[in-house]
Design a protein around this motif. Structure first.
Motif, PDB file in Angstrom:
ATOM      1  N   ALA A  84     -16.953  32.471 -11.749  1.00 35.43           N
ATOM      2  CA  ALA A  84     -15.801  31.910 -11.050  1.00 35.43           C
ATOM      3  C   ALA A  84     -15.315  30.662 -11.772  1.00 35.43           C
ATOM      4  CB  ALA A  84     -16.183  31.561  -9.611  1.00 35.43           C
ATOM      5  N   ARG A  85     -14.001  30.564 -11.915  1.00 35.48           N
ATOM      6  CA  ARG A  85     -13.402  29.399 -12.566  1.00 35.48           C
ATOM      7  C   ARG A  85     -12.360  28.787 -11.638  1.00 35.48           C
ATOM      8  NH1 ARG A  85     -11.643  30.472 -18.689  1.00 35.48           N
ATOM      9  NH2 ARG A  85     -10.244  31.982 -17.666  1.00 35.48           N
ATOM     10  N   VAL A  86     -12.219  27.476 -11.767  1.00 31.43           N
ATOM     11  CA  VAL A  86     -11.255  26.721 -10.975  1.00 31.43           C
ATOM     12  C   VAL A  86     -10.000  26.523 -11.813  1.00 31.43           C
ATOM     13  CG1 VAL A  86     -10.798  24.554  -9.778  1.00 31.43           C
ATOM     14  CG2 VAL A  86     -13.097  25.573  -9.707  1.00 31.43           C
ATOM     15  N   THR A  87      -8.847  26.864 -11.255  1.00 29.84           N
ATOM     16  CA  THR A  87      -7.565  26.702 -11.939  1.00 29.84           C
ATOM     17  C   THR A  87      -6.815  25.539 -11.300  1.00 29.84           C
ATOM     18  OG1 THR A  87      -7.477  29.083 -12.351  1.00 29.84           O
ATOM     19  CG2 THR A  87      -5.421  27.842 -12.601  1.00 29.84           C
ATOM     20  N   ALA A  88      -6.514  24.507 -12.099  1.00 30.19           N
ATOM     21  CA  ALA A  88      -5.807  23.316 -11.623  1.00 30.19           C
ATOM     22  C   ALA A  88      -4.414  23.286 -12.247  1.00 30.19           C
ATOM     23  CB  ALA A  88      -6.578  22.054 -11.982  1.00 30.19           C
ATOM     24  N   TYR A  89      -3.385  23.340 -11.391  1.00 24.53           N
ATOM     25  CA  TYR A  89      -1.991  23.265 -11.851  1.00 24.53           C
ATOM     26  C   TYR A  89      -1.521  21.811 -11.744  1.00 24.53           C
ATOM     27  CZ  TYR A  89      -2.210  28.319 -11.182  1.00 24.53           C
ATOM     28  OH  TYR A  89      -2.565  29.643 -11.245  1.00 24.53           O
ATOM     29  N   LEU A  90      -1.005  21.268 -12.845  1.00 24.64           N
ATOM     30  CA  LEU A  90      -0.601  19.867 -12.884  1.00 24.64           C
ATOM     31  C   LEU A  90       0.859  19.725 -12.451  1.00 24.64           C
ATOM     32  CD1 LEU A  90      -2.267  18.809 -16.266  1.00 24.64           C
ATOM     33  CD2 LEU A  90      -3.275  18.973 -13.968  1.00 24.64           C
ATOM     34  N   ASN A  91       1.230  18.474 -12.132  1.00 22.93           N
ATOM     35  CA  ASN A  91       2.621  18.200 -11.744  1.00 22.93           C
ATOM     36  C   ASN A  91       3.565  18.453 -12.920  1.00 22.93           C
ATOM     37  OD1 ASN A  91       1.914  17.399  -9.141  1.00 22.93           O
ATOM     38  ND2 ASN A  91       1.473  15.304  -9.810  1.00 22.93           N
ATOM     39  N   LEU A 173      -7.659  14.124  -8.099  1.00 22.80           N
ATOM     40  CA  LEU A 173      -7.212  13.487  -9.336  1.00 22.80           C
ATOM     41  C   LEU A 173      -5.694  13.318  -9.343  1.00 22.80           C
ATOM     42  CD1 LEU A 173      -9.409  15.413 -11.946  1.00 22.80           C
ATOM     43  CD2 LEU A 173      -9.808  13.122 -11.005  1.00 22.80           C
ATOM     44  N   ASP A 174      -5.236  12.211  -9.915  1.00 19.23           N
ATOM     45  CA  ASP A 174      -3.794  11.964 -10.054  1.00 19.23           C
ATOM     46  C   ASP A 174      -3.195  12.952 -11.066  1.00 19.23           C
ATOM     47  OD1 ASP A 174      -3.928   9.875  -8.277  1.00 19.23           O
ATOM     48  OD2 ASP A 174      -4.257   8.363  -9.840  1.00 19.23           O
ATOM     49  N   GLY A 175      -2.078  13.529 -10.694  1.00 18.93           N
ATOM     50  CA  GLY A 175      -1.405  14.465 -11.578  1.00 18.93           C
ATOM     51  C   GLY A 175      -1.704  15.918 -11.283  1.00 18.93           C
ATOM     52  N   VAL A 176      -2.662  16.174 -10.391  1.00 23.16           N
ATOM     53  CA  VAL A 176      -2.998  17.555 -10.036  1.00 23.16           C
ATOM     54  C   VAL A 176      -2.149  17.973  -8.843  1.00 23.16           C
ATOM     55  CG1 VAL A 176      -4.802  19.118  -9.244  1.00 23.16           C
ATOM     56  CG2 VAL A 176      -5.344  17.344 -10.930  1.00 23.16           C
ATOM     57  N   GLU A 177      -1.345  18.999  -9.026  1.00 21.62           N
ATOM     58  CA  GLU A 177      -0.457  19.485  -7.966  1.00 21.62           C
ATOM     59  C   GLU A 177      -1.182  20.430  -7.017  1.00 21.62           C
ATOM     60  OE1 GLU A 177       2.997  20.024  -5.748  1.00 21.62           O
ATOM     61  OE2 GLU A 177       2.625  18.600  -7.372  1.00 21.62           O
ATOM     62  N   ARG A 178      -1.920  21.394  -7.574  1.00 24.83           N
ATOM     63  CA  ARG A 178      -2.572  22.404  -6.738  1.00 24.83           C
ATOM     64  C   ARG A 178      -3.791  22.945  -7.474  1.00 24.83           C
ATOM     65  NH1 ARG A 178      -1.576  28.018  -5.935  1.00 24.83           N
ATOM     66  NH2 ARG A 178       0.112  27.896  -7.484  1.00 24.83           N
ATOM     67  N   VAL A 179      -4.833  23.241  -6.703  1.00 27.46           N
ATOM     68  CA  VAL A 179      -6.059  23.808  -7.262  1.00 27.46           C
ATOM     69  C   VAL A 179      -6.311  25.151  -6.590  1.00 27.46           C
ATOM     70  CG1 VAL A 179      -8.523  23.478  -7.660  1.00 27.46           C
ATOM     71  CG2 VAL A 179      -6.992  21.506  -7.679  1.00 27.46           C
ATOM     72  N   GLN A 180      -6.670  26.141  -7.388  1.00 27.57           N
ATOM     73  CA  GLN A 180      -6.850  27.485  -6.850  1.00 27.57           C
ATOM     74  C   GLN A 180      -8.169  28.066  -7.336  1.00 27.57           C
ATOM     75  OE1 GLN A 180      -3.644  30.140  -7.782  1.00 27.57           O
ATOM     76  NE2 GLN A 180      -4.698  31.960  -6.988  1.00 27.57           N
ATOM     77  N   VAL A 181      -8.890  28.650  -6.427  1.00 27.03           N
ATOM     78  CA  VAL A 181     -10.095  29.406  -6.752  1.00 27.03           C
ATOM     79  C   VAL A 181     -10.278  30.435  -5.641  1.00 27.03           C
ATOM     80  CG1 VAL A 181     -11.574  27.690  -5.617  1.00 27.03           C
ATOM     81  CG2 VAL A 181     -12.565  29.318  -7.227  1.00 27.03           C
ATOM     82  N   ASP A 182     -10.489  31.669  -6.014  1.00 25.34           N
ATOM     83  CA  ASP A 182     -10.577  32.752  -5.038  1.00 25.34           C
ATOM     84  C   ASP A 182     -12.038  33.121  -4.818  1.00 25.34           C
ATOM     85  OD1 ASP A 182     -10.031  34.750  -3.313  1.00 25.34           O
ATOM     86  OD2 ASP A 182      -9.275  36.178  -4.788  1.00 25.34           O
ATOM     87  N   LEU A 183     -12.670  32.418  -3.890  1.00 26.46           N
ATOM     88  CA  LEU A 183     -14.049  32.726  -3.509  1.00 26.46           C
ATOM     89  C   LEU A 183     -14.151  33.283  -2.095  1.00 26.46           C
ATOM     90  CD1 LEU A 183     -16.153  29.778  -4.969  1.00 26.46           C
ATOM     91  CD2 LEU A 183     -16.007  32.120  -5.782  1.00 26.46           C
TER      92      LEU A 183
END
Length: 332
Positions: A84-91, A173-183
């Motif tokens: 499993a990996r965490v995907t972080a979408y930035l602003n 964290l500053d600059g992170v818009e959304r974090v997604q992980v499908d667990l």
């Protein structure tokens, strides 16, 4: 010539120990004889014995097969969980330099094994190549895709709880818009696996009780068929342990045969299902496979079957042997 007192003392000690040794050898010889006679009685009625062994084998093989299936499923889910990996979408306002600084900050966390930065231009090119919408994308005024961080958790954090903790840290964290992980689906699978595991244990206990009852009923019939022999043995002074011993060995032999039949059924089932399971796993690009019993597992299965057989025989003997008394001969 006078006898040596020490030699006389040594000879006397040996003669004193001899009866104990003779008693122990007689006890062991009787056990061997009873075990051999009990096995010969089963071989003299092969059809009835095979039916009992088959019933025991089916009752033992079913829960063990379900446990092996659950173990295989848990191994597969553990492999999915570890990948499993965490995907972080930035602003959108985050520049490539700021994105690289965020990548370095996340990589310094001990719960992170690897961080990959995908800038927005690379993401757009990959989307353009894979979507087949090149013409439509040309009408866009700008790049709508953000910079993205792909975070791989460390070995110790590759669990549902560990990923949740890492998710919370990255979201702050500053600059992170959304974090997604499908667990979510993995957690539901683990919950279903736990439920099925308890159901299998309940089924195993019920079938173990059924095995004890089957052996108990079979031994009860053997007791009734040998009623006169038991009466004579008690009449000449045979103890309850002496009379009980052949039936306990009969239960143990029934358990041994049932355990072997259960192992054979498991091996045949594994051989029959392995081909279709491998083809199905190949279609889904999965490494799922059915695992059979190891040598230790097969030995534990046979020992457990023998204990169940012994327990069923003991219950039957305890219940019915006390009702047979030598007074019945006089009364008859």
């Amino acid at each position: 010539m006078a006898n040596n007192p020490r030699k006389q003392q040594s000879r006397g000690a040996k003669s004193a120990l001899s009866p104990w040794r003779q008693q122990a050898e007689s006890y062991l010889n009787h056990h061997r004889k009873v075990a051999r006679d009990s096995a010969q009685r089963l071989w003299k009625s092969p059809v009835a014995s095979m039916m009992t062994w088959t019933v025991m084998g089916v009752a033992l093989a079913l829960p063990v097969a379900l446990m092996l299936l659950l173990a295989s499923l848990e191994g597969v889910s553990a492999g999915w969980e570890s990948s499993a990996r965490v995907t972080a979408y930035l602003n959108d306002s985050v520049t490539i330099e700021e994105a690289q600084a965020l990548k370095a900050e996340v990589a310094d966390d001990s719960r992170v094994a690897e961080v990959e930065l995908i800038d927005r231009d690379t993401a757009l090119e990959e989307f353009r190549a894979s979507s087949g919408l090149e013409d439509a994308l040309d009408y866009l005024e700008g790049n709508p895709l953000p910079h993205t961080l792909l975070v791989t958790p460390s070995e110790s954090s590759r669990t549902a709880d560990g990923v949740d903790m890492l998710l919370t840290v990255i979201e702050g964290l500053d600059g992170v818009e959304r974090v997604q992980v499908d667990l979510g689906w993995l957690q539901r699978l683990n919950a279903m696996t736990d439920l099925l595991g308890r159901a299998v244990w309940a089924l195993a206990l019920l079938l173990a009780a059924a095995v004890v009852l089957v052996i108990g009923n079979t031994v009860r019939l053997a007791i009734e068929n040998r009623r006169d022999e038991i009466l004579v043995a008690k009449l000449v002074g045979g103890t309850d342990a002496f009379v009980r011993r052949p039936f306990l060995y009969t239960g143990a032999w029934f358990g041994l045969g049932g355990g072997v039949v259960a192992w054979v059924l498991l091996q045949l089932s594994l051989w029959w299902l392995s081909g279709p399971v491998e083809r199905l796993a190949g279609l889904y690009r999965s490494e799922f496979s059915l695992n059979g019993l190891s040598f230790d597992g097969a030995l534990a299965l046979i020992i457990a079957a023998m204990l169940l057989g012994w327990l069923g025989a003991w219950v039957a003997v305890k219940r019915h042997l006390d009702d047979i008394e030598p007074g019945e001969i006089a009364g008859g």
